[in-house]
Write an enzyme that holds these catalytic residues in place. Sequence first.
Site, PDB file in Angstrom:
ATOM      1  N   GLY A  73       0.818  -1.203   0.000  1.00  0.00           N
ATOM      2  CA  GLY A  73       0.000   0.000   0.000  1.00  0.00           C
ATOM      3  C   GLY A  73       0.847   1.246   0.000  1.00  0.00           C
ATOM      4  O   GLY A  73       2.054   1.225  -0.241  1.00  0.00           O
ATOM      5  N   ASP A 116      -5.759  15.635  10.148  1.00  0.00           N
ATOM      6  CA  ASP A 116      -5.987  15.034   8.822  1.00  0.00           C
ATOM      7  C   ASP A 116      -6.725  13.701   8.966  1.00  0.00           C
ATOM      8  O   ASP A 116      -6.432  12.734   8.278  1.00  0.00           O
ATOM      9  CB  ASP A 116      -4.652  14.818   8.098  1.00  0.00           C
ATOM     10  CG  ASP A 116      -4.846  14.567   6.602  1.00  0.00           C
ATOM     11  OD1 ASP A 116      -5.862  15.035   6.039  1.00  0.00           O
ATOM     12  OD2 ASP A 116      -4.000  13.882   5.997  1.00  0.00           O
ATOM     13  N   ALA A 150      -9.685   7.456   4.635  1.00  0.00           N
ATOM     14  CA  ALA A 150      -8.503   6.764   4.115  1.00  0.00           C
ATOM     15  C   ALA A 150      -7.425   6.597   5.174  1.00  0.00           C
ATOM     16  O   ALA A 150      -6.518   5.763   5.013  1.00  0.00           O
ATOM     17  CB  ALA A 150      -7.937   7.533   2.905  1.00  0.00           C
TER      18      ALA A 150
END
Length: 854
Positions: free
Chosen positions: A25, A140, A144
């Site tokens: 990833g 943040d 995701a």
Amino acid sequence: MDGAPSRALTPGTVIDGYRLGERVGGGFGVVYAVTDASGGRFALKTLRVWDGADAEQSARFAREARVANDIEHPAIVKVLATGTLDDGRPYLVMPLLEGRTLQEAIHAGRGIAPDRAWRLLRPVAEALARAHALGIVHRDVKPANVFLSRDEAGEETPHLLDFGLAHAIDSAESEEIVKLTQSGVLVGTPAYMAPEQWWGLPVSPAVDQYVLGATLYESLAGCPPFTEVGLRRLMEQTLHAPAPAPSAAGAPTSPAVDAFVTRLLAKEPGDRFASMEAVLEAGDAAFGAGETLDARTELADAPAASVAPDPAPREPDTSGGEPHPARARRLPGPLSWHAAVVVVGFGALVGAGYAGPAPRDVADWLHIGGAVQIGVLFFFAIGFVAIPHIARRRPGEPARGALALALAPALSGTFGVYTNWKAVEASLARTGGIDALRVFCEGTYESNAVRFLGFAVSAILCASLAALPSAVALAAPRARTADPSRATPSGPQPAPIPPSERQARAAALLALLALAVAAALLGAPSGAWIAAIAALTVAGTTLFGGVPAQAQLASAAASLCAVLLAFAAGLARVEAREAVLWSEPATRAARVAEILDARAEMNATLLLGTAAFIGAAAPVALALARAARRGSLPRLSRIAWVGIALVVASAGFDLWMRDRFLRRREDVRAELTPQFATFAHLDPPPADGLAQGPEHLSPHRSTGLQIGRDAVAVNGRGIARLAALDSETGLFQATAVLHQALAQAAVERGADEVDLSITADESVAFGHIVRLLSVARAGGARKVELLFRRGPKPHLPPDSPPETAYVVPSDFIAIEAELAAHGFEADAAEPWSRVAPRLLRDVSPDAPLRLRVP
């Protein structure tokens, strides 16, 4: 970002005792699976882009390791080791997590259930509270950055990733972080950034509340709270638009959950919660109250009458709230209704007919469309048999798969249109002029037969499916109890329709029936067909009562799909009506009249189709609004969303093909319109006085001379004004162009072709024709053909479309003649309309016609 992509690491490489495996990833960074000497599996994260001297990125990496280890919480992944690669890139080693991101989980189901969403994000909120206690703001948080792993028991465990952009609050490190994040530059992901981040204001723990709220909103609704395209629009929406509630996007949330999420998304930091601990307390309370939501959602699957009493007045009912048995017996059963809709719908389709010489011959439709029509009929047959059985097996429910079966013929037709149109495009690439128009129109005629039949039979199936849940529910057997008089239906029942809404449905049905009759009388069969399908969709739900709660959305989708598909089939039929004109041996007058009629039907179809759609959509909107007010409107299943996506994709594909079709038609028109501008008002005399039959008197492919009322053209290109032929300059110009065209044609044509085809308007003086024939004879022309009109004169209104000016060889009867020193002659001042009948009487199969041309 500065720098260039760094060299990928090779599997098998050993880095400080860790053997590199496959890449697993990464986004800003890249993550590899690694193993240590004992066989333990870990994750190694390094930078994807590196310029060899990026101190800022190195500092962020080091900070991520330090912050992650400072926050001791199960939702934070520990950093086990740090180091530097051979090329200077920093790396981190962490436990290897297996699973998926929250973002992937959201997209897999278009949102997740409220209790599960809070269960996954509550540990993230706890980790943020722990970070805030240490003076750290993540800023943040997004789907995701939340990774979901599974423990040995199969339970999902969330992990908050990426503390590289974390901000220190009121500490000696703050100044360093400001430098690392380049103060004044936006830091974060735009779709989740808090308003103060856009303004560039100091970062506080309230930022994490906002980004957590945006993540929670997307988990519930399946999309971020603000979705404008473009950075500027997204910023304006984030700064100024009111915070949306998840329920407004279709999420099955309670008012308490809506209030909790909208407070997290408040514009002003002071309007949010006092701390993350307060967020946890309020979230537990909101979603604790939301436990009643599950019961509320289950109730939404029951009849609407069991959720809340109907506020509308109703007549006394002694049958336990169910339809009167005598009335129920008078209603058709599900199979009878399905068969009736198909028969009536197909009858209306045959009544409208397709374009061409046999408009109501269904076998001819199949022949026109070609082999791809077999797929349309195959899926129609499957849908006709399977749809009622699916509805009966799942009474009152959305009948998963039934809508897909109903739409299958349309999808098959769309694919067939694509394959046919590709063949047409290949042919168009090899042709031009009027031949291109012929190829284009023939291809349109054949392709639209597939679209017409595929869309039409899907519309019929959808019209039946719109009311099948109600029909099935009414026919469901009653559960036997000790007291038969208190028997109740075993399956879900249609919700009762308030009298006012029933009256509105009846009015819409009558209006649609009147619209269908009016369209048929006005000569707009396509409009009548669309109105008939719309009437069928309204009739079903009016006849059987309100659709059961579970099937509200599916029934609404089937109703609207039925009308839209009928609309598309009607438009395809009108387009085919225009296209078939260029392959039928009709006179120009008949073709012009048909073009004008087809354009009038197209305009009427657009108007009538829009009215029919509004008439069918109004009862659907009323039903959905009533269900929403009563809290009985269910969410669409994942399969339903997949079906909708397929329909949207197919519709987009069909629109894309239609756009290509329209652009290609405009190209053909642009090429032909100047060529045939002369023919718009060029009427040669009729061939009525011809003694012999015109069967074998078609024009040759030769140089064309057109003599209009005001101008002269060669091969459709104007060369001089007619009056200019009396002057030496004008005659010289016409001579040069005509001689050049004759010379070029002499090289290309065979020996048996005529030299020149002359089309002259009936008002032109015979002397002008003879003068131009003299020019042609001087250029080498010996055998010519005079073109006469076949059939009556066309009527051309001022706003006629360009196609009315186009001519094809079958519009004319050609009489061959020889240019000689002796032969037929007439007074030069006589109009061609008076000379032509005398000339035609001299035509004989045995003796060639001779024209005296000096």
